[in-house]
Design an enzyme around this catalytic site. Structure first.
Site, mmCIF file in Angstrom:
data_model
loop_
_atom_site.group_PDB
_atom_site.id
_atom_site.type_symbol
_atom_site.label_atom_id
_atom_site.label_comp_id
_atom_site.label_asym_id
_atom_site.label_seq_id
_atom_site.Cartn_x
_atom_site.Cartn_y
_atom_site.Cartn_z
ATOM 1 N N CYS A 78 4.703 45.071 -8.546
ATOM 2 C CA CYS A 78 4.500 43.618 -8.461
ATOM 3 C C CYS A 78 3.972 43.216 -7.081
ATOM 4 O O CYS A 78 2.825 43.505 -6.775
ATOM 5 C CB CYS A 78 5.786 42.895 -8.846
ATOM 6 N N HIS A 169 8.301 45.085 -13.152
ATOM 7 C CA HIS A 169 9.464 45.587 -12.408
ATOM 8 C C HIS A 169 10.221 46.583 -13.294
ATOM 9 O O HIS A 169 11.022 46.161 -14.128
ATOM 10 C CB HIS A 169 10.440 44.445 -12.111
ATOM 11 N N GLU A 171 12.518 48.439 -12.161
ATOM 12 C CA GLU A 171 13.866 48.552 -11.572
ATOM 13 C C GLU A 171 14.835 47.508 -12.139
ATOM 14 O O GLU A 171 16.019 47.564 -11.888
ATOM 15 C CB GLU A 171 13.796 48.475 -10.038
HETATM 16 N N1 GLN Z 1 4.078 36.321 -7.142
HETATM 17 C C1 GLN Z 1 4.542 37.234 -6.123
HETATM 18 C C2 GLN Z 1 3.507 37.389 -5.010
HETATM 19 O O1 GLN Z 1 2.409 36.963 -5.152
HETATM 20 C C3 GLN Z 1 4.881 38.574 -6.723
HETATM 21 C C4 GLN Z 1 6.014 38.421 -7.700
HETATM 22 C C5 GLN Z 1 6.915 39.597 -7.792
HETATM 23 O O2 GLN Z 1 6.870 40.525 -6.990
HETATM 24 N N2 GLN Z 1 7.795 39.546 -8.759
HETATM 25 O O3 GLN Z 1 3.808 37.956 -4.002
#
Ligand code: GLN
EC number: 4.3.3.6
Length: 191
Positions: A78, A169, A171
């Protein structure tokens, strides 16, 4: 074997717990010296702008970037994927910039952007559990990129040699196969 988890911000504790369950020592990375004793690193989800700024302020960014360019295994989930991308389609920032992908931040919208599903991941298996939280996805990939998973034709997992990324994610699920894949196919191979 020791695998570091960047522990400046975001969902790092869950990654460490999973690594420990898989028989690997998961250690928190909070300063540059912590990079010395690990064989791979996970960049967790969280807020990429904040994490990127902390990486610079704590003088970790350039060392980590050089390590990854030299083959050090890394898995970005992410926000971690945003940190690794060569460029972002909707943000001028580039952080580590080591992976030849163009990533869209908050690609599913900010409010309704969280969901869970199961989908196949190449090399990992069928029905991999995926949790998306204001997630990015990969808009375009360079030539050396192996696409590992797509949801609705958007790329949500990919690999470039020693670099693994996922929009989701793993995790936050009880499915540890992404971590096992990282250990078996990246950390053991490159370190
Ligand atoms: N929207 C977040 C970002 O741009 C990432 C979201 C996440 O890691 N769950 O950093």
């Amino acid at each position: 074997m020791k695998i570091g988890v960047l522990a400046l911000q975001g969902a790092f504790k869950e990654h460490i717990e999973i690594l420990n369950k898989l028989g690997v020592k998961g250690v928190e990375v909070r300063k540059k010296e912590d990079l010395k004793s690990i064989q791979g690193i996970i960049l967790p989800g969280g807020e990429s702008t904040a994490m990127g700024k902390l990486l610079v302020d704590l003088d970790i960014m350039s060392t980590l970037k050089d390590m990854i360019k030299n083959g050090f295994p890394v898995y970005g989930t992410c926000a971690g994927m945003i940190l690794l991308a060569k460029s972002l389609s909707n943000d001028k920032k580039v952080h580590l910039g080591v992976m030849d992908i163009v990533v869209k931040r908050n690609a599913y919208g900010r409010q309704l952007g969280s969901f869970a599903c199961k989908a196949p991941v190449v090399g990992v298996g069928k029905d991999v559990e995926m949790v998306f939280i204001r997630a990015p996805y990969i808009k375009t990939c360079g030539e050396g990129i192996e696409v590992l998973a797509e949801i609705d034709k958007n790329i949500v997992a990919a690999r470039q040699e020693n670099i693994l990324v996922s929009s989701f994610h793993p995790e936050l699920t009880s499915d540890y196969r992404m971590h096992q894949f990282f250990i078996d196919h990246l950390v053991k191979k490159y370190s």
